[in-house]
Design an enzyme around this catalytic site. Structure first.
Site: not given
Length: 274
Positions: A75, A159, A208, A217, A220
């Site tokens: 993350c 992703h 997510e 994110c 992301g």
């Protein structure tokens, strides 16, 4: 017997987690604790639980548990918050910090400002997110009776980036879980819908894996910037605007590394019994 632990709630661009220094407060069952604490009405309310630990190969380690108890690989927003946490709490005096994650070692570059006396605090963190792994550039996928074209990118976690003309027309609560759990992704995936504003700026919303809709994110945003270059929709430095704020993402052409820059904010601290 219950055991008191100290926690800090922090957010990066609205992506909020509960942070615990596991070196001082070991957590025996983080999966269940993440579910309990993330609950908005009966817990603290967050996107998950982050444990900051020691490491034999880096300055610190990070483990992330989503709101549903599943463990995440990486993350970006949490990485930035850890940079602020360890520096502001004087666990380190380094402004270049290495962090062990499930997707490898990440390097954090801390930007600080002077406070009273000799004290400083972190205002911004740049994370070297490493090299992306690009899968299919234009994957045709059907979900909920609609067809989408997505770009598959891994930033240490999976992703699916989908460019759309108008992001306001996307029913994210309905389509997000269908794409996350699509048969094409047996391990599930994060999903980003992206509207290009210009060659240097995009608007992105995210579903997510394991957490649902979140305000932001980091990985992301990185995947979105990479997909923008691959699909020739943006340049190599992109401002990614999300529900909770914006991040600046740069995909360096010479090294192939993706660099993410943004703020990290402490919301509050407290003590709880587990």
């Amino acid at each position: 017997m219950t055991e008191p632990i100290r926690f800090t709630k922090m957010h990066g661009a609205g992506n909020d987690y509960i942070y615990v220094n596991a070196m001082a407060f070991p957590i025996r069952n983080p999966e269940k604790l993440a579910i309990r604490l993330s609950a908005p009405h009966t817990g603290i309310g967050s996107d998950g639980l982050v444990l900051i630990g020691s490491s034999k190969i880096a300055d610190f380690s990070m483990r992330i548990f989503n709101a549903d108890g599943s463990e995440a690989m990486m993350c970006g927003n949490a990485s930035r918050c850890i940079g602020k946490y360890v520096y502001d709490k004087r666990l380190t005096d380094k402004k270049n910090v290495t962090l062990e994650t499930r997707s490898g070692i990440k390097e954090l570059q801390l930007t600080t400002r002077k406070l009273s006396g000799s004290r400083e605090e972190v205002t911004e963190v740049t994370v070297d997110m490493g090299c992306p792994v690009v899968g299919e550039a234009a994957l045709e996928i059907e979900a909920g009776g609609y067809f989408y074209t997505g770009t598959v990118v891994s930033m240490g976690n999976p992703h699916l980036v989908i460019f759309v003309e108008d992001i306001a027309n996307i029913n994210l609560p309905a389509i997000g879980p269908l794409l996350e759990c699509h048969p094409l992704f047996p391990n599930r995936t994060n999903v980003e819908f992206v509207q290009v504003l210009n060659m240097d700026e995009v608007r992105m919303r995210v579903w997510e894996r394991g957490s649902g809709i979140t305000q932001a994110c980091g990985t992301g945003a990185c995947a979105t910037a990479v997909a923008g270059v691959i699909r020739r929709k943006t340049g190599r430095k992109t401002k990614v605007v999300m529900d909770g704020g914006a991040l600046t993402i740069r995909w360096d052409e010479s090294s192939g590394h993706v660099y993410m820059t943004g703020g990290a904010v402490k919301v509050f601290e407290g003590e709880l019994e587990i």
